[in-house]
Design a protein around this motif. Structure first.
Motif: not given
Length: 399
Positions: A107-108, A50-52, A82-84
Protein backbone atom coordinates in the motif's frame (compact mmCIF):
# COMPACT_ATOMS: atom_id res chain seq x y z
CA UNK A 1 -7.60 -1.58 32.01
CA UNK A 2 -4.63 0.05 30.25
CA UNK A 3 -2.46 -2.94 31.13
CA UNK A 4 -5.05 -5.35 29.66
CA UNK A 5 -5.33 -3.33 26.45
CA UNK A 6 -1.56 -3.22 26.09
CA UNK A 7 -1.35 -6.99 26.56
CA UNK A 8 -4.03 -7.54 23.91
CA UNK A 9 -2.16 -5.27 21.52
CA UNK A 10 1.07 -7.21 22.04
CA UNK A 11 -0.73 -10.53 21.50
CA UNK A 12 -2.30 -9.26 18.28
CA UNK A 13 1.06 -7.97 17.04
CA UNK A 14 2.71 -11.29 17.86
CA UNK A 15 -0.06 -13.19 16.13
CA UNK A 16 0.30 -11.06 13.00
CA UNK A 17 4.05 -11.69 12.93
CA UNK A 18 3.54 -15.41 13.45
CA UNK A 19 1.06 -15.48 10.59
CA UNK A 20 3.97 -14.65 8.28
CA UNK A 21 5.67 -17.86 9.43
CA UNK A 22 2.80 -20.33 9.09
CA UNK A 23 -0.82 -20.09 7.96
CA UNK A 24 -1.87 -22.77 10.41
CA UNK A 25 -0.47 -25.25 12.93
CA UNK A 26 0.92 -28.49 11.56
CA UNK A 27 1.77 -27.18 8.11
CA UNK A 28 5.11 -26.23 6.61
CA UNK A 29 5.86 -22.55 7.22
CA UNK A 30 5.36 -20.13 4.37
CA UNK A 31 8.72 -19.12 2.89
CA UNK A 32 9.99 -16.15 0.92
CA UNK A 33 11.88 -15.98 -1.28
CA UNK A 34 11.81 -19.52 -2.68
CA UNK A 35 14.42 -20.31 -5.32
CA UNK A 36 12.81 -22.84 -7.64
CA UNK A 37 14.55 -25.61 -9.57
CA UNK A 38 14.47 -23.58 -12.80
CA UNK A 39 16.05 -20.52 -11.09
CA UNK A 40 12.78 -18.63 -11.01
CA UNK A 41 12.11 -17.10 -7.59
CA UNK A 42 8.76 -16.92 -5.76
CA UNK A 43 8.09 -14.20 -3.18
CA UNK A 44 5.26 -14.44 -0.62
CA UNK A 45 3.77 -12.22 2.04
CA UNK A 46 0.67 -12.66 4.22
CA UNK A 47 -1.25 -9.37 4.09
CA UNK A 48 -4.99 -10.09 3.91
CA UNK A 49 -6.00 -6.46 4.59
CA UNK A 50 -3.61 -4.91 2.05
CA UNK A 51 -5.06 -3.34 -1.07
CA UNK A 52 -1.92 -3.49 -3.19
CA UNK A 53 1.44 -5.28 -2.85
CA UNK A 54 4.37 -4.74 -5.20
CA UNK A 55 8.01 -5.77 -5.44
CA UNK A 56 11.09 -3.96 -6.72
CA UNK A 57 14.68 -5.13 -6.91
CA UNK A 58 17.78 -5.42 -9.03
CA UNK A 59 16.62 -8.77 -10.44
CA UNK A 60 13.91 -6.91 -12.41
CA UNK A 61 14.28 -5.01 -15.68
CA UNK A 62 15.32 -1.38 -15.34
CA UNK A 63 13.86 1.90 -16.51
CA UNK A 64 15.66 5.20 -17.01
CA UNK A 65 14.77 7.89 -14.49
CA UNK A 66 16.06 11.45 -14.19
CA UNK A 67 17.64 12.10 -10.77
CA UNK A 68 19.82 14.77 -9.18
CA UNK A 69 22.83 12.75 -10.41
CA UNK A 70 21.56 12.71 -13.99
CA UNK A 71 19.69 9.98 -15.82
CA UNK A 72 19.98 6.65 -13.97
CA UNK A 73 18.57 3.18 -14.33
CA UNK A 74 16.19 2.06 -11.58
CA UNK A 75 14.47 -1.32 -11.19
CA UNK A 76 10.91 -1.68 -12.43
CA UNK A 77 8.04 -2.50 -10.06
CA UNK A 78 5.93 -5.68 -10.39
CA UNK A 79 2.55 -6.55 -8.84
CA UNK A 80 1.95 -9.46 -6.47
CA UNK A 81 -1.33 -11.39 -6.68
CA UNK A 82 -3.46 -12.32 -3.65
CA UNK A 83 -5.06 -15.71 -3.13
CA UNK A 84 -8.14 -16.60 -1.06
CA UNK A 85 -6.02 -16.98 2.12
CA UNK A 86 -4.63 -13.45 1.92
CA UNK A 87 -1.22 -14.55 0.66
CA UNK A 88 0.28 -12.30 -2.00
CA UNK A 89 2.77 -13.94 -4.39
CA UNK A 90 4.98 -13.14 -7.35
CA UNK A 91 7.26 -15.44 -9.37
CA UNK A 92 10.14 -13.98 -11.35
CA UNK A 93 11.56 -15.11 -14.65
CA UNK A 94 14.59 -17.45 -14.55
CA UNK A 95 17.59 -15.59 -13.11
CA UNK A 96 21.32 -15.89 -13.73
CA UNK A 97 23.73 -16.69 -10.88
CA UNK A 98 24.07 -13.52 -8.80
CA UNK A 99 23.41 -11.91 -5.43
CA UNK A 100 20.20 -9.88 -5.71
CA UNK A 101 18.47 -7.27 -3.54
CA UNK A 102 14.79 -6.38 -3.29
CA UNK A 103 12.02 -4.67 -1.29
CA UNK A 104 8.28 -5.20 -0.99
CA UNK A 105 5.88 -2.27 -1.26
CA UNK A 106 2.64 -2.66 0.71
CA UNK A 107 0.00 0.00 0.00
CA UNK A 108 2.74 2.42 -1.04
CA UNK A 109 5.06 1.73 1.90
CA UNK A 110 8.43 0.15 1.06
CA UNK A 111 9.34 -2.58 3.56
CA UNK A 112 11.71 -5.51 3.97
CA UNK A 113 10.28 -8.99 3.49
CA UNK A 114 8.95 -10.26 6.88
CA UNK A 115 9.84 -13.83 5.86
CA UNK A 116 13.44 -13.10 4.90
CA UNK A 117 15.91 -12.44 7.73
CA UNK A 118 18.76 -11.72 5.32
CA UNK A 119 19.15 -8.01 4.70
CA UNK A 120 21.84 -5.40 4.09
CA UNK A 121 21.99 -1.64 4.59
CA UNK A 122 23.04 0.68 1.80
CA UNK A 123 23.32 4.24 3.17
CA UNK A 124 19.92 4.74 4.86
CA UNK A 125 17.99 2.02 3.04
CA UNK A 126 17.52 -1.63 3.98
CA UNK A 127 17.26 -4.33 1.32
CA UNK A 128 16.59 -8.05 1.51
CA UNK A 129 19.00 -10.31 -0.34
CA UNK A 130 18.87 -13.71 -2.03
CA UNK A 131 21.38 -15.61 -4.10
CA UNK A 132 21.22 -17.74 -7.22
CA UNK A 133 23.92 -20.34 -7.85
CA UNK A 134 26.35 -18.95 -5.31
CA UNK A 135 26.71 -15.73 -7.31
CA UNK A 136 28.84 -15.16 -10.38
CA UNK A 137 31.07 -18.24 -10.84
CA UNK A 138 29.98 -19.32 -7.36
CA UNK A 139 32.32 -16.77 -5.76
CA UNK A 140 29.85 -15.03 -3.45
CA UNK A 141 28.87 -17.97 -1.28
CA UNK A 142 30.65 -19.34 1.77
CA UNK A 143 32.30 -22.59 0.69
CA UNK A 144 34.12 -25.32 2.57
CA UNK A 145 37.53 -23.72 2.04
CA UNK A 146 40.08 -22.13 4.40
CA UNK A 147 38.68 -18.80 5.59
CA UNK A 148 40.39 -15.51 6.25
CA UNK A 149 39.82 -13.37 9.33
CA UNK A 150 37.81 -10.14 9.22
CA UNK A 151 38.50 -7.55 11.92
CA UNK A 152 37.15 -4.10 12.73
CA UNK A 153 40.29 -2.16 13.60
CA UNK A 154 40.67 1.33 15.10
CA UNK A 155 43.62 3.56 14.22
CA UNK A 156 44.66 7.11 14.99
CA UNK A 157 44.60 9.52 12.07
CA UNK A 158 46.58 12.55 13.14
CA UNK A 159 45.82 14.25 9.85
CA UNK A 160 42.05 13.91 10.32
CA UNK A 161 42.24 14.54 14.05
CA UNK A 162 40.15 11.43 14.75
CA UNK A 163 40.42 7.85 15.89
CA UNK A 164 38.90 6.03 12.93
CA UNK A 165 37.92 2.48 12.00
CA UNK A 166 38.74 0.22 9.08
CA UNK A 167 37.85 -3.35 8.15
CA UNK A 168 40.87 -5.60 7.61
CA UNK A 169 40.83 -9.02 5.93
CA UNK A 170 43.80 -11.28 6.59
CA UNK A 171 43.96 -14.47 4.48
CA UNK A 172 43.65 -18.00 5.84
CA UNK A 173 46.81 -19.01 7.64
CA UNK A 174 48.00 -15.49 8.41
CA UNK A 175 47.97 -16.05 12.17
CA UNK A 176 50.10 -19.19 11.96
CA UNK A 177 52.43 -18.24 9.09
CA UNK A 178 55.32 -17.12 11.29
CA UNK A 179 57.33 -14.30 9.76
CA UNK A 180 55.76 -14.44 6.30
CA UNK A 181 54.86 -11.03 4.89
CA UNK A 182 51.89 -10.38 2.62
CA UNK A 183 50.98 -7.93 -0.13
CA UNK A 184 48.19 -5.43 0.58
CA UNK A 185 45.13 -4.28 -1.36
CA UNK A 186 43.55 -1.04 -0.14
CA UNK A 187 39.89 -1.30 -1.18
CA UNK A 188 37.73 1.83 -1.10
CA UNK A 189 33.94 2.24 -1.11
CA UNK A 190 31.59 4.67 -2.86
CA UNK A 191 29.79 7.79 -1.63
CA UNK A 192 27.43 7.05 1.23
CA UNK A 193 29.27 3.82 2.05
CA UNK A 194 31.66 3.09 4.89
CA UNK A 195 34.16 0.49 6.08
CA UNK A 196 31.41 -2.16 6.11
CA UNK A 197 30.36 -1.73 2.47
CA UNK A 198 32.80 -4.04 0.70
CA UNK A 199 32.55 -6.85 3.24
CA UNK A 200 28.73 -6.79 3.42
CA UNK A 201 27.42 -5.54 0.06
CA UNK A 202 30.51 -6.42 -1.94
CA UNK A 203 31.04 -10.00 -0.63
CA UNK A 204 34.75 -9.18 -0.65
CA UNK A 205 35.67 -11.74 2.01
CA UNK A 206 33.89 -14.59 0.21
CA UNK A 207 35.43 -13.56 -3.11
CA UNK A 208 38.93 -13.50 -1.62
CA UNK A 209 38.49 -16.77 0.30
CA UNK A 210 37.27 -18.60 -2.78
CA UNK A 211 39.75 -17.21 -5.30
CA UNK A 212 42.70 -17.79 -2.97
CA UNK A 213 41.50 -21.36 -2.29
CA UNK A 214 41.25 -21.97 -6.05
CA UNK A 215 44.79 -20.67 -6.56
CA UNK A 216 43.48 -17.84 -8.76
CA UNK A 217 44.48 -15.02 -6.39
CA UNK A 218 47.53 -14.58 -4.23
CA UNK A 219 47.01 -14.58 -0.45
CA UNK A 220 46.77 -10.91 0.45
CA UNK A 221 45.68 -8.54 3.18
CA UNK A 222 42.74 -6.35 2.19
CA UNK A 223 42.22 -3.03 3.97
CA UNK A 224 38.72 -1.60 3.60
CA UNK A 225 38.79 1.98 4.82
CA UNK A 226 36.08 4.49 5.68
CA UNK A 227 36.37 7.09 2.93
CA UNK A 228 34.30 9.69 4.79
CA UNK A 229 37.15 11.49 6.49
CA UNK A 230 34.78 13.40 8.79
CA UNK A 231 33.48 10.10 10.27
CA UNK A 232 35.01 7.88 12.93
CA UNK A 233 33.27 4.78 11.59
CA UNK A 234 30.02 3.46 10.17
CA UNK A 235 26.90 5.25 11.51
CA UNK A 236 25.62 3.84 14.80
CA UNK A 237 29.05 2.59 15.84
CA UNK A 238 30.70 5.89 16.74
CA UNK A 239 30.72 8.39 19.59
CA UNK A 240 27.88 10.22 17.79
CA UNK A 241 25.49 7.41 18.72
CA UNK A 242 22.65 6.18 16.51
CA UNK A 243 22.95 8.89 13.90
CA UNK A 244 20.94 8.55 10.68
CA UNK A 245 23.19 7.50 7.77
CA UNK A 246 23.44 9.98 4.90
CA UNK A 247 25.48 10.36 1.75
CA UNK A 248 25.68 14.15 2.19
CA UNK A 249 28.84 14.27 4.30
CA UNK A 250 31.56 16.93 4.44
CA UNK A 251 35.07 16.44 3.09
CA UNK A 252 34.27 13.36 1.00
CA UNK A 253 35.77 14.51 -2.32
CA UNK A 254 37.69 17.67 -1.46
CA UNK A 255 41.21 16.29 -1.00
CA UNK A 256 41.10 15.71 2.75
CA UNK A 257 40.75 11.92 2.52
CA UNK A 258 43.57 11.66 0.00
CA UNK A 259 45.80 13.83 2.22
CA UNK A 260 45.09 11.66 5.27
CA UNK A 261 45.59 8.33 3.49
CA UNK A 262 49.26 7.97 4.48
CA UNK A 263 48.00 7.55 8.06
CA UNK A 264 46.25 4.36 6.93
CA UNK A 265 49.33 2.96 5.21
CA UNK A 266 51.55 3.82 8.18
CA UNK A 267 49.22 2.04 10.61
CA UNK A 268 48.87 -1.05 8.41
CA UNK A 269 52.61 -1.39 7.86
CA UNK A 270 53.29 -0.96 11.57
CA UNK A 271 50.58 -3.40 12.69
CA UNK A 272 50.56 -6.20 10.10
CA UNK A 273 53.22 -8.37 8.47
CA UNK A 274 53.13 -6.76 5.04
CA UNK A 275 55.50 -6.28 2.13
CA UNK A 276 55.94 -2.54 2.20
CA UNK A 277 57.12 -1.78 -1.31
CA UNK A 278 55.30 -0.44 -4.36
CA UNK A 279 55.04 -3.77 -6.16
CA UNK A 280 53.25 -5.33 -3.19
CA UNK A 281 50.71 -2.51 -2.74
CA UNK A 282 47.47 -2.12 -4.69
CA UNK A 283 44.66 0.41 -4.43
CA UNK A 284 41.18 0.17 -5.94
CA UNK A 285 37.72 1.52 -5.34
CA UNK A 286 34.22 1.99 -6.69
CA UNK A 287 32.66 5.32 -7.69
CA UNK A 288 33.92 7.81 -5.07
CA UNK A 289 36.42 5.16 -4.00
CA UNK A 290 37.65 4.99 -7.60
CA UNK A 291 37.99 8.77 -7.53
CA UNK A 292 40.01 8.50 -4.32
CA UNK A 293 42.10 5.64 -5.76
CA UNK A 294 42.99 7.66 -8.84
CA UNK A 295 44.06 10.77 -6.98
CA UNK A 296 45.85 8.94 -4.15
CA UNK A 297 47.87 6.96 -6.69
CA UNK A 298 48.78 9.82 -9.02
CA UNK A 299 49.77 12.07 -6.12
CA UNK A 300 51.96 9.25 -4.78
CA UNK A 301 53.41 7.71 -7.96
CA UNK A 302 55.99 5.60 -6.12
CA UNK A 303 53.51 4.02 -3.69
CA UNK A 304 51.22 1.65 -5.66
CA UNK A 305 52.11 -0.83 -8.37
CA UNK A 306 48.46 -1.70 -9.05
CA UNK A 307 45.53 0.72 -9.47
CA UNK A 308 41.88 -0.27 -10.04
CA UNK A 309 39.08 2.12 -10.98
CA UNK A 310 35.59 0.61 -10.70
CA UNK A 311 32.91 2.92 -12.18
CA UNK A 312 35.15 5.70 -10.97
CA UNK A 313 34.11 9.34 -10.68
CA UNK A 314 37.38 10.36 -12.27
CA UNK A 315 36.79 14.08 -12.68
CA UNK A 316 34.47 15.22 -9.89
CA UNK A 317 35.36 17.02 -6.70
CA UNK A 318 33.88 19.38 -4.14
CA UNK A 319 34.92 23.01 -3.92
CA UNK A 320 37.28 24.07 -1.15
CA UNK A 321 39.41 21.59 0.73
CA UNK A 322 42.85 20.59 -0.49
CA UNK A 323 42.53 21.60 -4.12
CA UNK A 324 46.19 20.88 -4.89
CA UNK A 325 45.31 17.17 -4.83
CA UNK A 326 43.27 17.63 -8.01
CA UNK A 327 45.41 20.13 -9.88
CA UNK A 328 47.35 19.06 -12.98
CA UNK A 329 45.63 15.68 -13.17
CA UNK A 330 47.01 14.64 -16.54
CA UNK A 331 50.56 15.69 -15.69
CA UNK A 332 50.32 13.57 -12.53
CA UNK A 333 49.01 10.64 -14.60
CA UNK A 334 52.09 11.07 -16.81
CA UNK A 335 54.31 10.89 -13.74
CA UNK A 336 52.54 7.73 -12.52
CA UNK A 337 53.03 5.96 -15.86
CA UNK A 338 56.65 7.09 -16.04
CA UNK A 339 57.11 4.87 -12.97
CA UNK A 340 55.77 1.83 -14.91
CA UNK A 341 52.86 0.58 -12.80
CA UNK A 342 52.32 -3.14 -13.17
CA UNK A 343 48.54 -2.72 -13.68
CA UNK A 344 46.17 0.17 -14.33
CA UNK A 345 42.68 -1.34 -14.48
CA UNK A 346 39.40 0.34 -15.49
CA UNK A 347 35.90 -1.19 -15.28
CA UNK A 348 32.58 0.50 -16.13
CA UNK A 349 29.01 -0.49 -16.98
CA UNK A 350 27.76 0.39 -20.46
CA UNK A 351 24.86 2.43 -19.08
CA UNK A 352 26.67 3.91 -16.06
CA UNK A 353 26.08 7.65 -15.64
CA UNK A 354 29.87 8.02 -15.29
CA UNK A 355 30.52 6.21 -18.58
CA UNK A 356 31.50 9.30 -20.60
CA UNK A 357 34.02 10.57 -18.05
CA UNK A 358 35.68 7.15 -18.16
CA UNK A 359 35.70 7.29 -21.97
CA UNK A 360 37.47 10.65 -21.73
CA UNK A 361 40.06 9.26 -19.32
CA UNK A 362 40.75 6.34 -21.65
CA UNK A 363 41.11 8.73 -24.59
CA UNK A 364 43.85 10.53 -22.72
CA UNK A 365 45.61 7.28 -21.82
CA UNK A 366 45.34 6.13 -25.45
CA UNK A 367 46.75 9.43 -26.71
CA UNK A 368 49.83 8.80 -24.60
CA UNK A 369 49.99 5.08 -25.50
CA UNK A 370 49.78 4.13 -21.84
CA UNK A 371 49.05 0.48 -21.18
CA UNK A 372 45.90 -0.28 -19.19
CA UNK A 373 43.31 -3.04 -18.84
CA UNK A 374 39.68 -2.26 -19.59
CA UNK A 375 36.50 -4.19 -18.78
CA UNK A 376 33.02 -3.10 -19.86
CA UNK A 377 29.93 -4.83 -18.52
CA UNK A 378 26.20 -4.46 -18.95
CA UNK A 379 24.18 -2.28 -16.61
CA UNK A 380 24.87 0.85 -14.65
CA UNK A 381 26.21 2.05 -11.32
CA UNK A 382 25.43 -1.09 -9.33
CA UNK A 383 27.00 -3.54 -6.89
CA UNK A 384 26.43 -6.34 -9.37
CA UNK A 385 29.19 -4.82 -11.52
CA UNK A 386 31.52 -3.91 -8.67
CA UNK A 387 31.61 -7.46 -7.31
CA UNK A 388 32.57 -8.67 -10.80
CA UNK A 389 35.30 -6.02 -11.08
CA UNK A 390 36.78 -6.98 -7.72
CA UNK A 391 36.74 -10.66 -8.72
CA UNK A 392 38.62 -9.89 -11.94
CA UNK A 393 41.02 -7.33 -10.48
CA UNK A 394 42.35 -9.39 -7.57
CA UNK A 395 43.27 -12.24 -9.90
CA UNK A 396 45.79 -9.94 -11.60
CA UNK A 397 47.53 -8.72 -8.44
CA UNK A 398 50.98 -9.57 -7.12
CA UNK A 399 51.75 -12.20 -9.75
Amino acid sequence: MKRILLSLTCVMAASTGFAQQALSWGKAPLASPVVNADNTVTFNIVAPEAQKVEITGDFLPVEKVKTSHGEQELPCVEQLKKNEKGVWSYTSSALSPELYTYNLIVDGVKITDPLNVYAVRDIASMFNIFMIGGGVKGLYQVKNVPHGTVAKVWYNSQTAGLTRRMTVYTPAGYETSGTKRYPVLYLLHGIGGDENAWSELGRATQILDNLIAEGKAEPMIVVMTNGNISQEATPGETSEGLKTPTMMLPKTMDGNFETAFPDVIKFVEHTYRVQSDKNHRAIAGLSMGGFHSLYISINNPDTFGYVGLFSAAVDRQQSGGVISVYENRNQKIDKLFSKSPKLFWIGIGSTDFLYQSNVDLRKYLDSKHYKYTYMETEGGHIWRNWRIYLSEFVQKLFK
